[in-house]
Write an enzyme that holds these catalytic residues in place. Structure first.
Site, PDB file in Angstrom:
ATOM      1  N   THR A 155      10.611 -20.558  -0.658  1.00 37.98           N
ATOM      2  CA  THR A 155      10.573 -21.259  -2.412  1.00 37.98           C
ATOM      3  C   THR A 155       9.739 -20.340  -3.145  1.00 37.98           C
ATOM      4  OG1 THR A 155       8.290 -22.500  -2.016  1.00 37.98           O
ATOM      5  CG2 THR A 155       9.934 -22.927  -1.540  1.00 37.98           C
ATOM      6  N   GLN A 206       8.956 -16.076  -4.543  1.00 39.24           N
ATOM      7  CA  GLN A 206       9.894 -15.128  -4.944  1.00 39.24           C
ATOM      8  C   GLN A 206      11.140 -14.484  -4.321  1.00 39.24           C
ATOM      9  OE1 GLN A 206       8.464 -11.063  -8.136  1.00 39.24           O
ATOM     10  NE2 GLN A 206       8.607 -10.664  -6.021  1.00 39.24           N
ATOM     11  N   ALA A 216       2.872 -16.756   3.036  1.00 38.67           N
ATOM     12  CA  ALA A 216       1.332 -16.398   2.386  1.00 38.67           C
ATOM     13  C   ALA A 216       0.402 -16.689   1.691  1.00 38.67           C
ATOM     14  CB  ALA A 216       1.404 -14.345   2.221  1.00 38.67           C
ATOM     15  N   THR A 269       2.532  -4.790   3.573  1.00 41.74           N
ATOM     16  CA  THR A 269       2.220  -4.969   1.927  1.00 41.74           C
ATOM     17  C   THR A 269       1.345  -3.486   2.313  1.00 41.74           C
ATOM     18  OG1 THR A 269       0.434  -5.791   0.202  1.00 41.74           O
ATOM     19  CG2 THR A 269      -0.147  -6.117   2.421  1.00 41.74           C
ATOM     20  N   GLU A 299      -1.071  -2.752   0.051  1.00 43.56           N
ATOM     21  CA  GLU A 299      -2.309  -3.520   0.215  1.00 43.56           C
ATOM     22  C   GLU A 299      -3.212  -2.718   1.246  1.00 43.56           C
ATOM     23  OE1 GLU A 299      -4.723  -5.072  -2.388  1.00 43.56           O
ATOM     24  OE2 GLU A 299      -2.783  -4.315  -4.011  1.00 43.56           O
ATOM     25  N   TYR A 345      -7.072 -10.851   1.689  1.00 43.77           N
ATOM     26  CA  TYR A 345      -5.679 -11.072   2.052  1.00 43.77           C
ATOM     27  C   TYR A 345      -5.234  -9.400   2.920  1.00 43.77           C
ATOM     28  CZ  TYR A 345      -0.945  -9.475   0.305  1.00 43.77           C
ATOM     29  OH  TYR A 345       0.687  -9.414   0.245  1.00 43.77           O
ATOM     30  N   LYS A 352      -3.256  -9.606   6.183  1.00 42.84           N
ATOM     31  CA  LYS A 352      -2.299  -9.050   6.008  1.00 42.84           C
ATOM     32  C   LYS A 352      -1.937  -7.745   7.305  1.00 42.84           C
ATOM     33  CE  LYS A 352       0.928 -10.524   3.451  1.00 42.84           C
ATOM     34  NZ  LYS A 352       2.223 -11.288   4.033  1.00 42.84           N
ATOM     35  N   HIS A 375       6.468  -5.686  -6.063  1.00 42.63           N
ATOM     36  CA  HIS A 375       8.003  -5.386  -6.462  1.00 42.63           C
ATOM     37  C   HIS A 375       7.946  -7.342  -7.268  1.00 42.63           C
ATOM     38  CE1 HIS A 375       7.782  -7.367  -1.731  1.00 42.63           C
ATOM     39  NE2 HIS A 375       8.468  -8.050  -2.623  1.00 42.63           N
ATOM     40  N   ARG A 414       8.583 -14.053 -10.887  1.00 38.87           N
ATOM     41  CA  ARG A 414       7.174 -13.518 -10.178  1.00 38.87           C
ATOM     42  C   ARG A 414       6.411 -14.556 -10.535  1.00 38.87           C
ATOM     43  NH1 ARG A 414       3.941 -10.653  -6.640  1.00 38.87           N
ATOM     44  NH2 ARG A 414       3.316  -8.828  -6.824  1.00 38.87           N
TER      45      ARG A 414
HETATM   46  P1  NDP Z   1       5.077 -15.748  -3.040  1.00 35.71           P
HETATM   47  O1  NDP Z   1       3.260 -16.047  -3.752  1.00 35.71           O
HETATM   48  O2  NDP Z   1       6.075 -15.664  -4.369  1.00 35.71           O
HETATM   49  O3  NDP Z   1       5.773 -16.808  -1.886  1.00 35.71           O
HETATM   50  C1  NDP Z   1       4.870 -17.482  -0.929  1.00 35.71           C
HETATM   51  C2  NDP Z   1       5.612 -18.043  -0.573  1.00 35.71           C
HETATM   52  O4  NDP Z   1       4.604 -18.626   0.906  1.00 35.71           O
HETATM   53  C3  NDP Z   1       6.083 -20.078  -1.071  1.00 35.71           C
HETATM   54  O5  NDP Z   1       7.459 -19.556  -0.609  1.00 35.71           O
HETATM   55  C4  NDP Z   1       4.582 -20.022  -0.189  1.00 35.71           C
HETATM   56  O6  NDP Z   1       5.155 -21.757  -0.236  1.00 35.71           O
HETATM   57  C5  NDP Z   1       4.300 -20.006   0.972  1.00 35.71           C
HETATM   58  N1  NDP Z   1       3.251 -20.789   1.980  1.00 35.71           N
HETATM   59  C6  NDP Z   1       2.341 -20.294   1.335  1.00 35.71           C
HETATM   60  N2  NDP Z   1       1.447 -21.692   2.587  1.00 35.71           N
HETATM   61  C7  NDP Z   1       2.182 -21.384   3.424  1.00 35.71           C
HETATM   62  C8  NDP Z   1       1.809 -22.928   4.463  1.00 35.71           C
HETATM   63  N3  NDP Z   1       1.152 -22.123   4.705  1.00 35.71           N
HETATM   64  N4  NDP Z   1       3.032 -22.284   5.091  1.00 35.71           N
HETATM   65  C9  NDP Z   1       4.356 -22.158   5.042  1.00 35.71           C
HETATM   66  N5  NDP Z   1       4.642 -21.332   3.416  1.00 35.71           N
HETATM   67  C10 NDP Z   1       3.288 -21.004   3.334  1.00 35.71           C
HETATM   68  O7  NDP Z   1       4.392 -14.335  -2.423  1.00 35.71           O
HETATM   69  P2  NDP Z   1       5.964 -12.952  -2.739  1.00 35.71           P
HETATM   70  O8  NDP Z   1       7.548 -13.839  -2.552  1.00 35.71           O
HETATM   71  O9  NDP Z   1       6.230 -11.985  -3.413  1.00 35.71           O
HETATM   72  O10 NDP Z   1       6.037 -12.406  -1.104  1.00 35.71           O
HETATM   73  C11 NDP Z   1       6.958 -12.356   0.339  1.00 35.71           C
HETATM   74  C12 NDP Z   1       5.931 -12.435   1.284  1.00 35.71           C
HETATM   75  O11 NDP Z   1       5.745 -10.819   0.935  1.00 35.71           O
HETATM   76  C13 NDP Z   1       4.441 -12.860   0.732  1.00 35.71           C
HETATM   77  O12 NDP Z   1       3.796 -12.980   2.273  1.00 35.71           O
HETATM   78  C14 NDP Z   1       3.756 -11.308   0.169  1.00 35.71           C
HETATM   79  O13 NDP Z   1       2.351 -11.204   1.022  1.00 35.71           O
HETATM   80  C15 NDP Z   1       4.302 -10.315   0.877  1.00 35.71           C
HETATM   81  N6  NDP Z   1       4.240  -8.935   0.262  1.00 35.71           N
HETATM   82  C16 NDP Z   1       4.226  -9.419  -1.152  1.00 35.71           C
HETATM   83  C17 NDP Z   1       4.660  -8.152  -1.928  1.00 35.71           C
HETATM   84  C18 NDP Z   1       5.569  -8.554  -3.598  1.00 35.71           C
HETATM   85  O14 NDP Z   1       4.778  -7.278  -4.552  1.00 35.71           O
HETATM   86  N7  NDP Z   1       5.794  -9.111  -4.027  1.00 35.71           N
HETATM   87  C19 NDP Z   1       4.565  -6.153  -1.630  1.00 35.71           C
HETATM   88  C20 NDP Z   1       4.093  -7.022  -0.512  1.00 35.71           C
HETATM   89  C21 NDP Z   1       3.637  -8.200   0.523  1.00 35.71           C
HETATM   90  P3  NDP Z   1       5.160 -23.189  -1.879  1.00 35.71           P
HETATM   91  O15 NDP Z   1       6.333 -22.020  -2.518  1.00 35.71           O
HETATM   92  O16 NDP Z   1       4.842 -24.297  -1.525  1.00 35.71           O
HETATM   93  O17 NDP Z   1       3.880 -21.869  -2.639  1.00 35.71           O
HETATM   94  P1  GDP Z   2      -1.270  -6.729  -6.590  1.00 30.62           P
HETATM   95  O1  GDP Z   2      -1.578  -5.270  -6.290  1.00 30.62           O
HETATM   96  O2  GDP Z   2      -1.115  -7.716  -5.029  1.00 30.62           O
HETATM   97  O3  GDP Z   2      -3.086  -7.071  -6.747  1.00 30.62           O
HETATM   98  O4  GDP Z   2      -1.270  -7.576  -7.760  1.00 30.62           O
HETATM   99  P2  GDP Z   2      -1.519  -7.733  -8.861  1.00 30.62           P
HETATM  100  O5  GDP Z   2      -0.222  -8.330 -10.407  1.00 30.62           O
HETATM  101  O6  GDP Z   2      -2.649  -9.394  -9.212  1.00 30.62           O
HETATM  102  O7  GDP Z   2      -2.841  -6.671  -9.442  1.00 30.62           O
HETATM  103  C1  GDP Z   2      -2.012  -5.322  -9.657  1.00 30.62           C
HETATM  104  C2  GDP Z   2      -3.973  -4.610 -10.245  1.00 30.62           C
HETATM  105  O8  GDP Z   2      -3.538  -4.913 -11.651  1.00 30.62           O
HETATM  106  C3  GDP Z   2      -4.528  -4.712 -10.135  1.00 30.62           C
HETATM  107  O9  GDP Z   2      -5.284  -3.713  -9.348  1.00 30.62           O
HETATM  108  C4  GDP Z   2      -5.860  -5.804 -10.934  1.00 30.62           C
HETATM  109  O10 GDP Z   2      -6.853  -5.527 -11.090  1.00 30.62           O
HETATM  110  C5  GDP Z   2      -5.473  -5.634 -11.968  1.00 30.62           C
HETATM  111  N1  GDP Z   2      -5.189  -6.598 -12.654  1.00 30.62           N
HETATM  112  C6  GDP Z   2      -5.547  -6.113 -13.816  1.00 30.62           C
HETATM  113  N2  GDP Z   2      -5.358  -7.102 -14.678  1.00 30.62           N
HETATM  114  C7  GDP Z   2      -5.134  -8.154 -14.336  1.00 30.62           C
HETATM  115  C8  GDP Z   2      -5.217  -9.187 -14.152  1.00 30.62           C
HETATM  116  O11 GDP Z   2      -5.436 -10.047 -15.493  1.00 30.62           O
HETATM  117  N3  GDP Z   2      -4.205 -10.221 -13.247  1.00 30.62           N
HETATM  118  C9  GDP Z   2      -4.145  -9.741 -12.539  1.00 30.62           C
HETATM  119  N4  GDP Z   2      -3.570 -10.112 -11.175  1.00 30.62           N
HETATM  120  N5  GDP Z   2      -4.587  -8.285 -11.778  1.00 30.62           N
HETATM  121  C10 GDP Z   2      -4.653  -7.587 -13.089  1.00 30.62           C
END
Ligand code: NDP
Ligand code: GDP
Length: 324
Positions: free
Chosen positions: A10, A12, A82, A125, A127, A149, A153, A179, A184
């Site tokens: 569910t 992104q 996550a 990630t 991170e 976090y 990871k 991404h 998002r």
């Molecule tokens: P999102 O936060 O959009 O999605 C996280 C998903 O995990 C949701 O479907 C959420 O469900 C589910 N979830 C959270 N807790 C649990 C749980 N306890 N049991 C089952 N499901 C759970 O993340 P993204 O889609 O952006 O990212 C996907 C993965 O990639 C994540 O692990 C993220 O940390 C990792 N990642 C993302 C990056 C990015 O830039 N987007 C970069 C690198 C890694 P619910 O809808 O119910 O909240």
């Molecule tokens: P992250 O790389 O997974 O932490 O992705 P985020 O989009 O949450 O943050 C990216 C960067 O933007 C980090 O260095 C944050 O400190 C910076 N940042 C600056 N202002 C903000 C804010 O208002 N919200 C978030 N989420 N990040 C911010």
């Protein structure tokens, strides 16, 4: 027909990956945790909500994973679940460690018990590089995580490698750099900015409060990055791969481009608010995706200007529709 089980379906990436795998002819199952309101908004946005099978479960509940694996009989498992927001990980460190860290062990252990031939993808990630040891990060760059976090990871990342080395499982980890997309989460800085721009343009807000404007990220498009996940599970051998664009941009520059899209000057609206600063930030990230390009033929198709324009367009429409 190949079967895939996606945890975090569910989110992104779960929504984008579902659409990709359906196009490839997969049958899709998703682990869906119990919530008081439906969480299928992103799946609906991608037009796939009726084409995936949701199974009740939570990555912190081992039995629910085993039941999902037995029901789905997957060829591939993508572990995307996550607590994925760095900022929240200081407020809820234990929950983050349990979901983002132990959750991966639960899924790997479930696979080992049910069918160790299932191919496994772990959402690692950038991170994990944190306080970077090299200006451009690749698979061989040392890690220095800077948040609960990132530590969770890194634990999951090494667990994935350990299951491969211990049990010969096909366990891959994609080290994906940030991404983004129109779906998002609103708390991430990119979407916070594009949503803020849309609200200001529609007269619903008059300022945007942000934290560290100097932070730099290598931002790509989620639609491109889920393709890399699928390529990894189709590879000859399991491995780690960095997925990135190779370009880094500051939060300030992201603001400039986003406000430019609607003919406004970011300096008139953006205010720095210390409440959004982090106890320990990651100042800069920039990835070298040479391995995934050379070995799996992956390339990004959407660059930052195009991504920001796509997000702004979607948020302008959404905020406009909310007014009616
Ligand atoms: P999102 O936060 O959009 O999605 C996280 C998903 O995990 C949701 O479907 C959420 O469900 C589910 N979830 C959270 N807790 C649990 C749980 N306890 N049991 C089952 N499901 C759970 O993340 P993204 O889609 O952006 O990212 C996907 C993965 O990639 C994540 O692990 C993220 O940390 C990792 N990642 C993302 C990056 C990015 O830039 N987007 C970069 C690198 C890694 P619910 O809808 O119910 O909240
Ligand atoms: P992250 O790389 O997974 O932490 O992705 P985020 O989009 O949450 O943050 C990216 C960067 O933007 C980090 O260095 C944050 O400190 C910076 N940042 C600056 N202002 C903000 C804010 O208002 N919200 C978030 N989420 N990040 C911010």
């Amino acid at each position: 027909m190949r079967h895939a089980l996606i945890t975090g379906i569910t989110g992104q990436d779960g929504a984008y990956l579902s659409r990709l795998l359906l196009e490839k002819g997969y049958k899709i199952y998703g682990l869906d945790r119990r919530t008081s309101l439906p969480t299928t908004e992103r799946l609906r946005y991608m037009g796939v909500a009726d084409d995936v099978i949701l199974l009740d479960g939570d990555v912190t509940d081992q039995g629910s994973i085993v039941r999902a694996l037995q029901a789905a009989e997957p060829d591939e498992v993508y572990n995307l679940a996550a607590q994925s927001f760095v900022g929240a990980s200081w407020q809820q460190p234990v929950l983050t460690m349990e979901t983002t860290g132990i959750g991966a062990v639960n899924v790997l252990e479930g696979i080992r018990l049910v069918n160790p031939r299932i191919r496994f993808y772990q959402a690692s990630t950038s991170e994990m590089f944190g306080l970077v040891a090299e200006p451009v990060q690749s698979e061989t760059t040392p890690f220095h995580p800077r948040s609960p976090y990132a530590i969770a990871k890194l634990f999951a990342h090494w667990t994935t490698i350990n299951y491969r080395e211990s049990y010969g499982m096909f366990a891959c980890a994609g080290i994906l750099f940030n991404h983004e997309s129109p779906i998002r989460g609103l708390e991430f800085v990119t979407r916070k900015i594009t949503d803020g721009v849309a609200r200001i343009k529609h007269g619903r807000a008059n300022e945007l409060r942000l934290g560290n404007l100097d932070a730099k990220r290598d931002w790509g498009f989620a639609g491109d990055y889920v393709r890399a996940m699928w390529l990894m599970l189709g590879a000859e051998k399991p491995c780690e791969y960095v997925v990135a664009t190779g370009h880094t941009t500051s939060v300030q520059e992201f603001c400039r481009i986003a406000f430019d899209c609607v003919g406004l000057n970011w300096k008139d609206y953006v205010t720095v608010d210390p409440q959004f600063a982090r106890p320990a930030d990651v100042p800069t990230l920039c990835g070298n995706a040479g391995r995934v390009k050379a070995e799996l033929g992956w390339e990004p198709t959407t660059m930052l200007d195009e991504l920001i324009a796509m997000m702004i367009e979607a948020d302008l429409k959404r905020v406009g529709d909310e007014r009616r």
